[in-house]
Design a protein around this motif. Structure first.
Motif, mmCIF file in Angstrom:
data_model
loop_
_atom_site.group_PDB
_atom_site.id
_atom_site.type_symbol
_atom_site.label_atom_id
_atom_site.label_comp_id
_atom_site.label_asym_id
_atom_site.label_seq_id
_atom_site.Cartn_x
_atom_site.Cartn_y
_atom_site.Cartn_z
ATOM 1 N N VAL A 87 29.038 44.672 69.100
ATOM 2 C CA VAL A 87 27.615 44.826 68.767
ATOM 3 C C VAL A 87 27.033 46.155 69.252
ATOM 4 O O VAL A 87 26.320 46.835 68.498
ATOM 5 C CB VAL A 87 26.800 43.634 69.311
ATOM 6 C CG1 VAL A 87 25.317 43.964 69.374
ATOM 7 C CG2 VAL A 87 27.005 42.412 68.412
ATOM 8 N N PRO A 88 27.290 46.588 70.508
ATOM 9 C CA PRO A 88 26.708 47.878 70.939
ATOM 10 C C PRO A 88 27.146 49.059 70.089
ATOM 11 O O PRO A 88 26.411 50.052 69.989
ATOM 12 C CB PRO A 88 27.214 48.015 72.379
ATOM 13 C CG PRO A 88 27.459 46.621 72.826
ATOM 14 C CD PRO A 88 27.985 45.916 71.618
ATOM 15 N N LEU A 89 28.329 48.959 69.462
ATOM 16 C CA LEU A 89 28.822 50.056 68.641
ATOM 17 C C LEU A 89 28.013 50.217 67.360
ATOM 18 O O LEU A 89 28.095 51.269 66.699
ATOM 19 C CB LEU A 89 30.301 49.827 68.293
ATOM 20 C CG LEU A 89 31.266 49.710 69.485
ATOM 21 C CD1 LEU A 89 32.694 49.519 68.994
ATOM 22 C CD2 LEU A 89 31.176 50.942 70.385
ATOM 23 N N ARG A 90 27.233 49.211 67.013
ATOM 24 C CA ARG A 90 26.422 49.281 65.802
ATOM 25 C C ARG A 90 25.141 50.085 66.006
ATOM 26 O O ARG A 90 24.446 50.400 65.052
ATOM 27 C CB ARG A 90 26.065 47.865 65.353
ATOM 28 C CG ARG A 90 27.264 46.980 65.050
ATOM 29 C CD ARG A 90 28.003 47.442 63.830
ATOM 30 N NE ARG A 90 27.159 47.366 62.639
ATOM 31 C CZ ARG A 90 27.496 47.833 61.440
ATOM 32 N NH1 ARG A 90 28.663 48.446 61.281
ATOM 33 N NH2 ARG A 90 26.678 47.716 60.418
ATOM 34 N N ILE A 91 24.840 50.405 67.241
ATOM 35 C CA ILE A 91 23.612 51.153 67.542
ATOM 36 C C ILE A 91 23.943 52.631 67.682
ATOM 37 O O ILE A 91 24.806 53.012 68.486
ATOM 38 C CB ILE A 91 22.956 50.631 68.837
ATOM 39 C CG1 ILE A 91 22.581 49.150 68.666
ATOM 40 C CG2 ILE A 91 21.729 51.449 69.189
ATOM 41 C CD1 ILE A 91 22.029 48.515 69.909
ATOM 42 N N SER A 101 22.713 52.090 75.805
ATOM 43 C CA SER A 101 23.195 52.085 77.188
ATOM 44 C C SER A 101 22.973 50.730 77.857
ATOM 45 O O SER A 101 23.853 50.211 78.551
ATOM 46 C CB SER A 101 22.500 53.185 77.983
ATOM 47 O OG SER A 101 22.904 53.163 79.339
ATOM 48 N N GLN A 102 21.800 50.138 77.640
ATOM 49 C CA GLN A 102 21.515 48.834 78.238
ATOM 50 C C GLN A 102 22.446 47.749 77.691
ATOM 51 O O GLN A 102 22.956 46.910 78.438
ATOM 52 C CB GLN A 102 20.059 48.453 77.988
ATOM 53 C CG GLN A 102 19.049 49.269 78.786
ATOM 54 C CD GLN A 102 17.615 48.911 78.438
ATOM 55 O OE1 GLN A 102 17.349 48.297 77.394
ATOM 56 N NE2 GLN A 102 16.676 49.303 79.295
ATOM 57 N N LEU A 103 22.633 47.781 76.373
ATOM 58 C CA LEU A 103 23.518 46.791 75.767
ATOM 59 C C LEU A 103 24.946 46.937 76.276
ATOM 60 O O LEU A 103 25.635 45.946 76.533
ATOM 61 C CB LEU A 103 23.496 46.927 74.243
ATOM 62 C CG LEU A 103 22.502 46.048 73.477
ATOM 63 C CD1 LEU A 103 22.611 46.319 71.986
ATOM 64 C CD2 LEU A 103 22.751 44.577 73.768
ATOM 65 N N GLU A 104 25.403 48.170 76.416
ATOM 66 C CA GLU A 104 26.754 48.389 76.909
ATOM 67 C C GLU A 104 26.917 47.846 78.331
ATOM 68 O O GLU A 104 27.911 47.186 78.647
ATOM 69 C CB GLU A 104 27.096 49.877 76.864
ATOM 70 C CG GLU A 104 27.364 50.396 75.460
ATOM 71 C CD GLU A 104 27.795 51.853 75.473
ATOM 72 O OE1 GLU A 104 27.565 52.527 76.504
ATOM 73 O OE2 GLU A 104 28.344 52.304 74.455
ATOM 74 N N ASN A 105 25.937 48.099 79.183
ATOM 75 C CA ASN A 105 26.024 47.621 80.562
ATOM 76 C C ASN A 105 26.066 46.097 80.631
ATOM 77 O O ASN A 105 26.885 45.515 81.347
ATOM 78 C CB ASN A 105 24.845 48.158 81.388
ATOM 79 C CG ASN A 105 24.951 49.654 81.649
ATOM 80 O OD1 ASN A 105 26.055 50.208 81.690
ATOM 81 N ND2 ASN A 105 23.813 50.315 81.810
ATOM 82 N N TRP A 106 25.160 45.447 79.906
ATOM 83 C CA TRP A 106 25.114 43.987 79.953
ATOM 84 C C TRP A 106 26.347 43.357 79.308
ATOM 85 O O TRP A 106 26.888 42.379 79.824
ATOM 86 C CB TRP A 106 23.847 43.485 79.257
ATOM 87 C CG TRP A 106 22.622 43.592 80.121
ATOM 88 C CD1 TRP A 106 21.603 44.480 80.014
ATOM 89 C CD2 TRP A 106 22.306 42.776 81.255
ATOM 90 N NE1 TRP A 106 20.669 44.287 80.995
ATOM 91 C CE2 TRP A 106 21.064 43.241 81.777
ATOM 92 C CE3 TRP A 106 22.940 41.697 81.876
ATOM 93 C CZ2 TRP A 106 20.462 42.660 82.890
ATOM 94 C CZ3 TRP A 106 22.332 41.124 82.984
ATOM 95 C CH2 TRP A 106 21.113 41.609 83.477
ATOM 96 N N THR A 107 26.780 43.907 78.204
ATOM 97 C CA THR A 107 27.935 43.309 77.528
ATOM 98 C C THR A 107 29.232 43.565 78.293
ATOM 99 O O THR A 107 30.159 42.760 78.218
ATOM 100 C CB THR A 107 28.063 43.822 76.081
ATOM 101 O OG1 THR A 107 28.043 45.265 76.073
ATOM 102 C CG2 THR A 107 26.944 43.296 75.217
ATOM 103 N N TRP A 108 29.315 44.675 79.037
ATOM 104 C CA TRP A 108 30.508 44.880 79.870
ATOM 105 C C TRP A 108 30.612 43.790 80.924
ATOM 106 O O TRP A 108 31.687 43.258 81.192
ATOM 107 C CB TRP A 108 30.494 46.254 80.540
ATOM 108 C CG TRP A 108 31.095 47.345 79.707
ATOM 109 C CD1 TRP A 108 30.480 48.483 79.275
ATOM 110 C CD2 TRP A 108 32.430 47.412 79.203
ATOM 111 N NE1 TRP A 108 31.345 49.254 78.519
ATOM 112 C CE2 TRP A 108 32.545 48.608 78.464
ATOM 113 C CE3 TRP A 108 33.535 46.570 79.287
ATOM 114 C CZ2 TRP A 108 33.728 48.990 77.836
ATOM 115 C CZ3 TRP A 108 34.723 46.947 78.658
ATOM 116 C CH2 TRP A 108 34.805 48.138 77.942
ATOM 117 N N LEU A 109 29.480 43.435 81.528
ATOM 118 C CA LEU A 109 29.487 42.352 82.511
ATOM 119 C C LEU A 109 29.851 41.019 81.847
ATOM 120 O O LEU A 109 30.589 40.208 82.411
ATOM 121 C CB LEU A 109 28.126 42.246 83.196
ATOM 122 C CG LEU A 109 27.779 43.356 84.196
ATOM 123 C CD1 LEU A 109 26.347 43.197 84.707
ATOM 124 C CD2 LEU A 109 28.760 43.352 85.364
#
Length: 315
Positions: A87-91, A101-109
């Motif tokens: 999903v973050p790659l779609r932004i 950046s926020q999505l990447e941080n949360w989804t990594w966790l």
């Protein structure tokens, strides 16, 4: 002028690779779910004898949690991992860098926590296959490999700044997953044990009753030498008995294929080349899977009454 250090290739490609692996895991578990729900009638394409025995695993008491195929939970877990990775790659970072950046941080966790939980649960299932079921399913082993691979990719797929936080999250999630696994299977039904000279493990008691048509069909099948091959732990074998009812099921020529089952005769099952349960042998032909009483009547030449009264829930 300080030259900027290039981004490692694994950091650039970790999310697509994680998404692809999770997709493969989803396909793997989706296939098993279709088989366990009876949507695909054939047995899983897998060896059915020896230590690699998919039927022994997929039809065991451990294949379902709360009446739901375990593979369905696995499918949902893989889908969640795939969505979190992609999903973050779609932004577009050029248009909304902060949101990306926020999505990447949360989804990594989320990916890390999900991978830890999947590895712990897969490890427990590996233990069950090794020491309880004493057989392995290649699809289940593939899921173990997928889970471990997802965890490794999550760990090396980015630069983690707070290793202490990561370690803490891993311990908490791992303990919760382990305790949840133990608790869920603590309530799983266990097979019954017979008594007497022919003591052995048996399926749960049959609660349906037999009508005149069921009894007549069962006696006809016994008279013509029809055989039903099964295993005490096989839910589909139990479903077949439910269709006949308690009294008629006792009339059948049932052969127990698991040596731990009551009156177990695995030698007869091997001689008949039985690869799945239940399997009917009628007039020299083998018929795999749960058979309706109408079909059993048709293929066996039964000419009596066919007002069968039992049916399976949801069918």
């Amino acid at each position: 002028m300080i030259r900027r250090r290039p981004t490692p290739w694994i950091h650039r490609w970790s999310r697509p690779i994680i998404g692809a692996l999770a997709g493969l895991g989803a396909l793997n578990t989706f296939y098993l779910t279709l088989i366990e729900l009876g949507i695909l009638k054939e047995a899983a394409f897998c060896p059915t004898s020896g230590i690699i025995n998919c039927n022994a695993v997929l039809l065991s008491n451990y294949a379902k949690l709360f009446g739901v195929p375990l593979s369905l939970f696995g499918f949902l877990a893989y889908i969640t991992m795939m969505v979190a990775a992609l999903v973050p790659l779609r932004i577009d970072p050029q248009e909304n860098k902060q949101l990306r950046s926020q999505l990447e941080n949360w989804t990594w966790l989320l990916l890390f926590a999900g991978a830890i939980a999947m590895v712990v649960f897969s490890g427990y299932l590996l233990y069950l296959m090794a020491f309880q079921i004493k057989a392995f399913c290649i699809y289940c082993l593939a899921s173990v490999v997928f889970s471990i691979s997802l965890l490794i990719l999550t760990l090396v797929g980015r630069s983690w700044e707070d290793i202490g936080q990561l370690f803490f999250i891993g311990i908490i999630v791992g303990l919760v997953a382990l305790i949840g696994s133990l608790g869920a299977y603590a309530t799983a039904s266990t097979p019954h044990t017979g008594t007497g000279a022919s003591a052995g493990l048996t399926s749960p008691p049959i609660t349906t009753t037999s009508g005149p048509a069921e009894l007549a069909l069962a006696r006809h099948l016994k008279q013509i030498g029809a055989k039903e091959y099964g295993a005490y732990w096989c839910p589909h074998c139990f479903e077949q008995k439910v269709l006949f009812g308690k009294q008629a099921a006792e009339e059948l020529n049932y052969i127990e294929c698991d040596p731990k089952g009551k009156n177990g005769r695995p030698d007869l099952c091997q001689a008949a080349n039985i690869t799945g349960y239940p399997t009917w042998e009628i007039n020299g032909q083998l018929y795999s899977g749960v058979q309706t009483l109408e079909k059993l009547a048709e293929i066996s030449g039964y000419t009596g009454a066919r007002n069968f009264q039992n049916s399976l829930p949801g069918r």
